[in-house]
Write a protein that holds these residues in place. Structure first.
Motif, PDB file in Angstrom:
ATOM      1  N   PRO A 156       0.872  -1.361  -0.076  1.00 53.88           N
ATOM      2  CA  PRO A 156       0.088  -0.143   0.036  1.00 53.88           C
ATOM      3  C   PRO A 156       0.799   1.455   0.048  1.00 53.88           C
ATOM      4  CG  PRO A 156      -0.271  -1.250   2.151  1.00 53.88           C
ATOM      5  CD  PRO A 156       0.771  -2.130   1.162  1.00 53.88           C
ATOM      6  N   THR A 157       1.881   0.903   0.533  1.00 53.80           N
ATOM      7  CA  THR A 157       2.798   2.330   0.825  1.00 53.80           C
ATOM      8  C   THR A 157       3.961   2.022   0.654  1.00 53.80           C
ATOM      9  OG1 THR A 157       3.335   4.172   1.816  1.00 53.80           O
ATOM     10  CG2 THR A 157       2.060   3.287   3.491  1.00 53.80           C
ATOM     11  N   ASN A 158       4.996   2.416   1.304  1.00 55.75           N
ATOM     12  CA  ASN A 158       6.920   2.022   1.510  1.00 55.75           C
ATOM     13  C   ASN A 158       7.180   2.665   2.685  1.00 55.75           C
ATOM     14  OD1 ASN A 158       7.115   0.487  -0.999  1.00 55.75           O
ATOM     15  ND2 ASN A 158       7.003   2.665  -2.257  1.00 55.75           N
ATOM     16  N   SER A 159       5.971   4.209   3.598  1.00 53.42           N
ATOM     17  CA  SER A 159       6.443   5.067   4.514  1.00 53.42           C
ATOM     18  C   SER A 159       5.532   4.301   4.975  1.00 53.42           C
ATOM     19  CB  SER A 159       6.076   6.588   3.650  1.00 53.42           C
ATOM     20  OG  SER A 159       6.171   7.221   4.782  1.00 53.42           O
ATOM     21  N   TYR A 216      -0.046   6.618  -2.183  1.00 58.60           N
ATOM     22  CA  TYR A 216      -0.378   5.717  -1.008  1.00 58.60           C
ATOM     23  C   TYR A 216      -2.178   6.265  -2.086  1.00 58.60           C
ATOM     24  CZ  TYR A 216      -1.002   4.048   3.421  1.00 58.60           C
ATOM     25  OH  TYR A 216      -1.805   3.286   4.125  1.00 58.60           O
ATOM     26  N   ALA A 217      -2.719   5.362  -2.325  1.00 53.23           N
ATOM     27  CA  ALA A 217      -3.752   5.213  -3.052  1.00 53.23           C
ATOM     28  C   ALA A 217      -5.401   4.956  -2.148  1.00 53.23           C
ATOM     29  CB  ALA A 217      -4.009   4.259  -4.102  1.00 53.23           C
ATOM     30  N   LEU A 218      -4.725   4.878  -1.560  1.00 51.72           N
ATOM     31  CA  LEU A 218      -5.510   4.651  -0.100  1.00 51.72           C
ATOM     32  C   LEU A 218      -5.610   5.543   0.794  1.00 51.72           C
ATOM     33  CD1 LEU A 218      -5.364   1.019   1.470  1.00 51.72           C
ATOM     34  CD2 LEU A 218      -7.551   1.716   0.036  1.00 51.72           C
ATOM     35  N   ALA A 219      -4.816   6.933   0.299  1.00 49.25           N
ATOM     36  CA  ALA A 219      -4.991   7.808   1.457  1.00 49.25           C
ATOM     37  C   ALA A 219      -5.530   8.513   1.046  1.00 49.25           C
ATOM     38  CB  ALA A 219      -3.934   8.358   1.585  1.00 49.25           C
ATOM     39  N   TYR A 220      -5.786   8.564  -0.690  1.00 46.15           N
ATOM     40  CA  TYR A 220      -6.481  10.459  -1.537  1.00 46.15           C
ATOM     41  C   TYR A 220      -8.113   8.983  -1.815  1.00 46.15           C
ATOM     42  CZ  TYR A 220      -2.300  11.565  -4.403  1.00 46.15           C
ATOM     43  OH  TYR A 220      -0.742  12.186  -4.694  1.00 46.15           O
ATOM     44  N   VAL A 221      -8.205   7.541  -0.968  1.00 49.80           N
ATOM     45  CA  VAL A 221      -9.553   7.243  -1.212  1.00 49.80           C
ATOM     46  C   VAL A 221     -10.573   7.646   0.269  1.00 49.80           C
ATOM     47  CG1 VAL A 221     -11.056   5.091  -0.625  1.00 49.80           C
ATOM     48  CG2 VAL A 221      -9.259   5.518  -2.650  1.00 49.80           C
ATOM     49  N   ASN A 222      -9.669   7.463   1.583  1.00 49.92           N
ATOM     50  CA  ASN A 222      -9.707   7.989   2.349  1.00 49.92           C
ATOM     51  C   ASN A 222     -10.157   9.750   2.722  1.00 49.92           C
ATOM     52  OD1 ASN A 222     -10.748   5.586   4.458  1.00 49.92           O
ATOM     53  ND2 ASN A 222      -9.387   5.475   2.547  1.00 49.92           N
ATOM     54  N   LEU A 223      -9.298  10.412   1.895  1.00 51.79           N
ATOM     55  CA  LEU A 223      -9.592  11.529   2.076  1.00 51.79           C
ATOM     56  C   LEU A 223     -11.051  11.959   1.267  1.00 51.79           C
ATOM     57  CD1 LEU A 223      -8.215  14.052   2.876  1.00 51.79           C
ATOM     58  CD2 LEU A 223      -6.669  14.376   0.423  1.00 51.79           C
ATOM     59  N   ALA A 224     -10.887  11.266   0.399  1.00 50.99           N
ATOM     60  CA  ALA A 224     -12.385  11.164  -0.815  1.00 50.99           C
ATOM     61  C   ALA A 224     -13.379  11.573   0.183  1.00 50.99           C
ATOM     62  CB  ALA A 224     -12.035  11.255  -1.972  1.00 50.99           C
ATOM     63  N   LEU A 248      -9.306  13.572  -6.502  1.00 50.74           N
ATOM     64  CA  LEU A 248      -8.250  12.655  -5.488  1.00 50.74           C
ATOM     65  C   LEU A 248      -8.837  11.489  -6.459  1.00 50.74           C
ATOM     66  CD1 LEU A 248      -9.434  14.046  -1.878  1.00 50.74           C
ATOM     67  CD2 LEU A 248      -7.296  13.698  -3.090  1.00 50.74           C
ATOM     68  N   ILE A 249     -10.199  11.485  -6.489  1.00 44.93           N
ATOM     69  CA  ILE A 249     -10.990   9.452  -6.834  1.00 44.93           C
ATOM     70  C   ILE A 249      -9.993   9.113  -7.835  1.00 44.93           C
ATOM     71  CG2 ILE A 249     -12.265   8.076  -7.288  1.00 44.93           C
ATOM     72  CD1 ILE A 249     -14.454   9.613  -5.776  1.00 44.93           C
ATOM     73  N   ASP A 250      -9.960  10.218  -8.710  1.00 45.71           N
ATOM     74  CA  ASP A 250      -9.055   9.632 -10.389  1.00 45.71           C
ATOM     75  C   ASP A 250      -7.921   9.637  -9.747  1.00 45.71           C
ATOM     76  OD1 ASP A 250     -11.196  10.247 -11.682  1.00 45.71           O
ATOM     77  OD2 ASP A 250     -11.056  12.692 -12.368  1.00 45.71           O
ATOM     78  N   LYS A 251      -6.789  10.692  -9.002  1.00 46.95           N
ATOM     79  CA  LYS A 251      -5.568  10.230  -8.518  1.00 46.95           C
ATOM     80  C   LYS A 251      -5.214   8.552  -8.281  1.00 46.95           C
ATOM     81  CE  LYS A 251      -1.612  11.202  -7.577  1.00 46.95           C
ATOM     82  NZ  LYS A 251      -0.373  11.206  -8.749  1.00 46.95           N
ATOM     83  N   LEU A 264      -3.092   5.171  -9.598  1.00 43.36           N
ATOM     84  CA  LEU A 264      -2.179   4.746  -9.340  1.00 43.36           C
ATOM     85  C   LEU A 264      -2.753   3.399  -9.253  1.00 43.36           C
ATOM     86  CD1 LEU A 264      -1.884   6.786  -6.292  1.00 43.36           C
ATOM     87  CD2 LEU A 264       0.044   6.387  -7.824  1.00 43.36           C
ATOM     88  N   ASP A 265      -3.868   2.295  -9.059  1.00 42.11           N
ATOM     89  CA  ASP A 265      -5.025   1.147  -8.405  1.00 42.11           C
ATOM     90  C   ASP A 265      -5.785   1.467  -9.185  1.00 42.11           C
ATOM     91  OD1 ASP A 265      -4.769  -1.403  -7.463  1.00 42.11           O
ATOM     92  OD2 ASP A 265      -5.226  -0.778  -5.748  1.00 42.11           O
ATOM     93  N   PRO A 266      -5.955   0.403 -10.304  1.00 37.61           N
ATOM     94  CA  PRO A 266      -7.033   0.748 -10.985  1.00 37.61           C
ATOM     95  C   PRO A 266      -8.014  -0.444  -9.724  1.00 37.61           C
ATOM     96  CG  PRO A 266      -5.898   0.683 -12.457  1.00 37.61           C
ATOM     97  CD  PRO A 266      -5.240   0.453 -11.008  1.00 37.61           C
ATOM     98  N   LEU A 267      -7.549  -1.942  -9.758  1.00 41.67           N
ATOM     99  CA  LEU A 267      -7.840  -2.597  -9.028  1.00 41.67           C
ATOM    100  C   LEU A 267      -8.810  -2.448  -6.849  1.00 41.67           C
ATOM    101  CD1 LEU A 267      -5.767  -5.151 -10.024  1.00 41.67           C
ATOM    102  CD2 LEU A 267      -8.271  -4.564 -10.979  1.00 41.67           C
ATOM    103  N   SER A 268      -8.448  -0.897  -7.117  1.00 42.88           N
ATOM    104  CA  SER A 268      -8.909  -0.382  -6.321  1.00 42.88           C
ATOM    105  C   SER A 268     -10.274  -0.470  -5.239  1.00 42.88           C
ATOM    106  CB  SER A 268      -8.440   0.750  -5.009  1.00 42.88           C
ATOM    107  OG  SER A 268      -9.078   1.411  -3.785  1.00 42.88           O
ATOM    108  N   GLY A 269     -10.970  -0.823  -5.029  1.00 40.33           N
ATOM    109  CA  GLY A 269     -12.653  -1.336  -4.983  1.00 40.33           C
ATOM    110  C   GLY A 269     -13.131   0.239  -3.866  1.00 40.33           C
ATOM    111  N   GLU A 270     -12.429   0.475  -2.661  1.00 40.55           N
ATOM    112  CA  GLU A 270     -12.483   0.962  -2.414  1.00 40.55           C
ATOM    113  C   GLU A 270     -12.472   2.542  -2.734  1.00 40.55           C
ATOM    114  OE1 GLU A 270     -10.279  -1.599  -0.082  1.00 40.55           O
ATOM    115  OE2 GLU A 270     -10.214  -0.988  -2.017  1.00 40.55           O
ATOM    116  N   ALA A 271     -11.501   2.224  -3.725  1.00 39.44           N
ATOM    117  CA  ALA A 271     -11.695   3.904  -4.816  1.00 39.44           C
ATOM    118  C   ALA A 271     -12.583   3.575  -5.718  1.00 39.44           C
ATOM    119  CB  ALA A 271     -10.343   4.101  -5.753  1.00 39.44           C
ATOM    120  N   TRP A 272     -13.630   2.593  -6.100  1.00 44.18           N
ATOM    121  CA  TRP A 272     -13.982   2.626  -6.960  1.00 44.18           C
ATOM    122  C   TRP A 272     -15.472   2.853  -6.211  1.00 44.18           C
ATOM    123  CZ3 TRP A 272     -14.732   3.150 -12.018  1.00 44.18           C
ATOM    124  CH2 TRP A 272     -12.924   2.297 -12.595  1.00 44.18           C
ATOM    125  N   ALA A 273     -16.072   2.402  -4.958  1.00 41.92           N
ATOM    126  CA  ALA A 273     -16.832   3.004  -3.666  1.00 41.92           C
ATOM    127  C   ALA A 273     -16.751   4.111  -3.278  1.00 41.92           C
ATOM    128  CB  ALA A 273     -16.674   1.846  -2.738  1.00 41.92           C
TER     129      ALA A 273
END
Length: 216
Positions: free
Chosen positions: A34-37, A76-84, A110-113, A117-126
């Protein structure tokens, strides 16, 4: 990196135990860190913790944590998702003082970003489904929720938000109940899901079930 590798291995074992086989898509998702940090991950976890409290002030805090996570790791794709999602849910909570239209462009970007980064992120599609639902584009919202549940079948919010969409149609309230029940099964400690489940029972006239959920 070792922490995320351990998480990935545990997830792989769980999927194998449940399904008996890993699809190529499952394997790809599980291998992706998910992230290297670790610091960015810490900010993400703090943001999720604040989101769960469900007040405007807590969403302000969650937004700050997710923004910090992105500052530390811009991939960090999930950070963008949860921020949105935090921005949108906060907008719902303070309505009518702040309409969704005021923040929809930022949410969309944010969702587009995240999806870039991760087209398979179900969280982003939700999250995209939630945005479309807020914009009263229900057919698109349903399409994205279904895609989210297919890609991330253990993500409770996808089931929760889809149940809200179904609940708008009185003839689909029994089906909506099944989705919010699934959400609570996935995250039985989430108070917001218990409240949603109780409300679904109320709408169906199942008062005993409603009181039983609220008493838990």
């Amino acid at each position: 990196e070792n922490l995320f590798a351990i998480q990935s291995e545990i997830s792989r074992e769980v999927v194998l135990a449940l399904n008996g086989v890993l699809s190529t898509q499952d394997d790809t998702k599980l291998d992706r860190l998910p992230t290297n940090s670790l610091e960015a991950y810490g900010e993400y976890v703090l943001g999720r913790k604040e989101m769960a409290k469900r007040t405007v002030e807590d969403f302000d805090s969650a937004i700050a944590h997710f923004e910090k996570a992105i500052e530390l790791d811009q991939d960090y794709a999930l950070a963008y998702v949860n921020l949105a999602s935090s921005i949108q849910i906060r907008a719902f909570m303070v309505r009518p003082r702040q309409q969704l239209s005021e923040v929809s462009d930022r949410i969309q970007s944010l969702i587009d970003k995240a999806l870039s980064l991760d087209p398979l992120s179900g969280e982003a599609w939700a999250a995209l489904g939630l945005l479309r639902s807020g914009q009263n584009e229900m057919e698109e919202a349903e399409k994205y929720y279904l895609k989210a549940m297919e890609l991330s079948p253990n993500y409770p919010s996808a089931y929760q938000w889809y149940s809200h969409l179904l609940n708008r149609d009185e003839s689909k309230r029994e089906l909506a109940l099944q989705y919010i029940q699934k959400a609570t099964e996935l995250d039985p400690l989430a108070d917001i899901l218990k409240i949603n489940l109780a409300n679904h029972y109320r709408l169906l006239g199942r008062r005993d079930d409603m009181y039983e959920v609220l008493a838990q």
